[in-house]
Scaffold this motif. Structure first.
Motif, PDB file in Angstrom:
ATOM      1  N   ILE A  44       0.859  -1.182   0.000  1.00  0.00           N
ATOM      2  CA  ILE A  44       0.000   0.000   0.000  1.00  0.00           C
ATOM      3  C   ILE A  44       0.900   1.239   0.000  1.00  0.00           C
ATOM      4  O   ILE A  44       1.848   1.305   0.798  1.00  0.00           O
ATOM      5  CB  ILE A  44      -0.922   0.010   1.228  1.00  0.00           C
ATOM      6  CG1 ILE A  44      -1.836  -1.220   1.217  1.00  0.00           C
ATOM      7  CG2 ILE A  44      -1.763   1.282   1.278  1.00  0.00           C
ATOM      8  CD1 ILE A  44      -2.729  -1.337   2.432  1.00  0.00           C
ATOM      9  N   TYR A  48      -0.673   6.741   2.143  1.00  0.00           N
ATOM     10  CA  TYR A  48      -1.912   6.342   2.798  1.00  0.00           C
ATOM     11  C   TYR A  48      -1.665   5.915   4.233  1.00  0.00           C
ATOM     12  O   TYR A  48      -2.498   6.132   5.109  1.00  0.00           O
ATOM     13  CB  TYR A  48      -2.579   5.213   2.018  1.00  0.00           C
ATOM     14  CG  TYR A  48      -3.069   5.621   0.652  1.00  0.00           C
ATOM     15  CD1 TYR A  48      -4.084   6.561   0.510  1.00  0.00           C
ATOM     16  CD2 TYR A  48      -2.506   5.077  -0.494  1.00  0.00           C
ATOM     17  CE1 TYR A  48      -4.537   6.939  -0.745  1.00  0.00           C
ATOM     18  CE2 TYR A  48      -2.951   5.449  -1.752  1.00  0.00           C
ATOM     19  CZ  TYR A  48      -3.957   6.383  -1.874  1.00  0.00           C
ATOM     20  OH  TYR A  48      -4.403   6.763  -3.118  1.00  0.00           O
ATOM     21  N   THR A 166     -11.613   1.166   2.942  1.00  0.00           N
ATOM     22  CA  THR A 166     -11.447   1.630   1.567  1.00  0.00           C
ATOM     23  C   THR A 166     -10.097   1.200   0.994  1.00  0.00           C
ATOM     24  O   THR A 166     -10.010   0.756  -0.163  1.00  0.00           O
ATOM     25  CB  THR A 166     -11.566   3.164   1.506  1.00  0.00           C
ATOM     26  OG1 THR A 166     -12.819   3.564   2.064  1.00  0.00           O
ATOM     27  CG2 THR A 166     -11.473   3.656   0.072  1.00  0.00           C
ATOM     28  N   LEU A 167      -9.047   1.311   1.812  1.00  0.00           N
ATOM     29  CA  LEU A 167      -7.711   0.916   1.351  1.00  0.00           C
ATOM     30  C   LEU A 167      -7.629  -0.575   1.067  1.00  0.00           C
ATOM     31  O   LEU A 167      -7.045  -1.000   0.060  1.00  0.00           O
ATOM     32  CB  LEU A 167      -6.658   1.300   2.399  1.00  0.00           C
ATOM     33  CG  LEU A 167      -6.312   2.779   2.538  1.00  0.00           C
ATOM     34  CD1 LEU A 167      -5.215   2.954   3.575  1.00  0.00           C
ATOM     35  CD2 LEU A 167      -5.866   3.361   1.205  1.00  0.00           C
ATOM     36  N   TYR A 168      -8.190  -1.380   1.951  1.00  0.00           N
ATOM     37  CA  TYR A 168      -8.113  -2.828   1.780  1.00  0.00           C
ATOM     38  C   TYR A 168      -8.880  -3.281   0.539  1.00  0.00           C
ATOM     39  O   TYR A 168      -8.504  -4.253  -0.117  1.00  0.00           O
ATOM     40  CB  TYR A 168      -8.641  -3.534   3.020  1.00  0.00           C
ATOM     41  CG  TYR A 168      -7.757  -3.390   4.232  1.00  0.00           C
ATOM     42  CD1 TYR A 168      -6.390  -3.192   4.086  1.00  0.00           C
ATOM     43  CD2 TYR A 168      -8.281  -3.433   5.519  1.00  0.00           C
ATOM     44  CE1 TYR A 168      -5.565  -3.049   5.183  1.00  0.00           C
ATOM     45  CE2 TYR A 168      -7.460  -3.297   6.628  1.00  0.00           C
ATOM     46  CZ  TYR A 168      -6.102  -3.101   6.465  1.00  0.00           C
ATOM     47  OH  TYR A 168      -5.294  -2.963   7.556  1.00  0.00           O
ATOM     48  N   LYS A 169      -9.983  -2.607   0.221  1.00  0.00           N
ATOM     49  CA  LYS A 169     -10.722  -2.941  -0.988  1.00  0.00           C
ATOM     50  C   LYS A 169      -9.917  -2.597  -2.237  1.00  0.00           C
ATOM     51  O   LYS A 169     -10.014  -3.281  -3.261  1.00  0.00           O
ATOM     52  CB  LYS A 169     -12.060  -2.199  -1.008  1.00  0.00           C
ATOM     53  CG  LYS A 169     -13.091  -2.745  -0.039  1.00  0.00           C
ATOM     54  CD  LYS A 169     -14.399  -1.974  -0.145  1.00  0.00           C
ATOM     55  CE  LYS A 169     -15.452  -2.543   0.805  1.00  0.00           C
ATOM     56  NZ  LYS A 169     -16.740  -1.796   0.735  1.00  0.00           N
ATOM     57  N   GLN A 170      -9.114  -1.554  -2.160  1.00  0.00           N
ATOM     58  CA  GLN A 170      -8.366  -1.103  -3.330  1.00  0.00           C
ATOM     59  C   GLN A 170      -7.051  -1.851  -3.512  1.00  0.00           C
ATOM     60  O   GLN A 170      -6.681  -2.203  -4.647  1.00  0.00           O
ATOM     61  CB  GLN A 170      -8.092   0.400  -3.214  1.00  0.00           C
ATOM     62  CG  GLN A 170      -7.356   0.990  -4.408  1.00  0.00           C
ATOM     63  CD  GLN A 170      -7.170   2.492  -4.277  1.00  0.00           C
ATOM     64  OE1 GLN A 170      -7.641   3.104  -3.312  1.00  0.00           O
ATOM     65  NE2 GLN A 170      -6.498   3.094  -5.246  1.00  0.00           N
ATOM     66  N   PHE A 171      -6.335  -2.124  -2.406  1.00  0.00           N
ATOM     67  CA  PHE A 171      -4.998  -2.702  -2.509  1.00  0.00           C
ATOM     68  C   PHE A 171      -4.886  -4.115  -1.934  1.00  0.00           C
ATOM     69  O   PHE A 171      -3.828  -4.730  -2.014  1.00  0.00           O
ATOM     70  CB  PHE A 171      -3.982  -1.805  -1.778  1.00  0.00           C
ATOM     71  CG  PHE A 171      -3.881  -0.422  -2.337  1.00  0.00           C
ATOM     72  CD1 PHE A 171      -3.148  -0.172  -3.495  1.00  0.00           C
ATOM     73  CD2 PHE A 171      -4.522   0.644  -1.721  1.00  0.00           C
ATOM     74  CE1 PHE A 171      -3.054   1.113  -4.012  1.00  0.00           C
ATOM     75  CE2 PHE A 171      -4.432   1.931  -2.227  1.00  0.00           C
ATOM     76  CZ  PHE A 171      -3.700   2.165  -3.383  1.00  0.00           C
TER      77      PHE A 171
END
Length: 314
Positions: A44, A48, A166-171
């Protein structure tokens, strides 16, 4: 938990040195085994993590300082267990989510439980204050400031959870990496708290000597408490981060909730904290509402149905 409560009871303002020690230990361990001495690039983007760390550091510091504002440890734990309220509220506002009636009912129960415990603790603060009316008002105002600090930390923690989601869904989910960066990046921020940390380090060094079992090493007992708290807290935090990748969110929420409940009950019984029937009622509302939010009853339904249908032994 015992080590943390003992330290906070003897030195109520020691939260910063406890948090710094936990962050330092996890950061060193992660730097060696996860970041490979800085040679492994994060999955990530680092920017972020800086945002996440700013939120995480703020929540930790504010929660620690709340203990210096006439906030009792049981109330502190109950208030923080209301994270579902803040998460749902910000989910509706930011993510435009909609929930079932049972979810809103659970939030109402949790809110009622926190209000009950907060109101009863306010009465205790007023009754335990000095006879001087002006001093009593000052104590109560500090208590109100503590409640405001806990509320801010609660909302900030919920916002951080939405940001992480949100970060975990993206990366993708990277629990070990997140654990390392969430504890390594905030370390320079502790320079702002250096006088307080040093002050309590001196107080810890002046505590009574204690001989560690088995190895026979003698050191101040407060340093022993701190060491044991750091080790046990690492195991706990590591377990939670691993749990988020291995189990569903329902299981994680339920486990964390039960952990808070056991910690609360243990602290009350072990240290004989003043807890009235109203406090117990408020606590029941908080945790029943939390369990309703996780829909644990629906998960237990099929299991109980299968158990009832088992063939009876002759």
């Amino acid at each position: 938990l015992v080590f943390l409560l003992r330290a906070c009871r003897q030195f109520p303002g020691c939260g910063n040195i406890v948090t710094f020690s936990q962050f330092l230990f996890i950061a060193v361990e992660g730097f060696i085994f996860e970041a490979n001495f800085g040679r492994k690039r994060p999955a990530i983007p680092i920017r972020y993590y800086f945002i996440m760390v700013a939120m995480f550091f703020t929540v930790s510091v504010v929660n620690n300082y709340a203990l210096n504002l006439n906030i009792a440890m049981p109330l502190h734990m109950i208030f923080r267990s209301g994270s579902l309220i803040a998460s749902m509220a910000l989910g509706v506002i930011i993510l435009k989510k909609r929930y079932s009636v049972s979810k809103y009912t659970s939030i109402a129960l949790v809110s009622l439980g926190i209000f009950t415990c907060t109101f009863m603790s306010a009465k205790q603060v007023a009754s335990n204050s000095s006879l001087n009316e002006e001093d009593g008002l000052q104590v109560f105002l500090w208590w109100l400031l503590g409640i405001a600090a806990l509320t801010f930390a609660l909302l900030m923690s919920a916002r951080m959870g939405i940001f992480q989601e949100t970060l975990y869904k993206q990366f993708g989910k990277h629990s070990k990496e997140a654990l390392f960066y969430n504890h390594a990046l905030p370390l320079p921020g502790f320079l702002l708290l250096a006088p307080n940390i040093y002050h309590h380090a001196v107080l810890f060094s002046q505590s009574e000597p204690f001989q560690v079992p088995v190895i026979g090493l003698t050191l101040p007992i407060m340093w022993f408490y701190l060491l044991m708290n750091v080790v046990t807290q690492y195991v706990c935090i590591r377990g939670v981060f691993i749990l988020t990748t291995e189990c569903t969110s329902l299981t994680v929420t339920l486990v964390v909730t039960l952990r808070k409940f056991v910690s609360l009950i243990f602290s009350i019984l072990y240290f004989r904290n003043p807890f009235t029937a109203w406090h117990w009622l408020g606590t029941a509302f908080v945790f029943v509402g939390t369990l309703m939010y996780t829909e644990v009853w629906n998960s237990l339904g099929p299991f109980l149905a299968r158990w009832r249908k088992r063939p009876k032994e002759e």
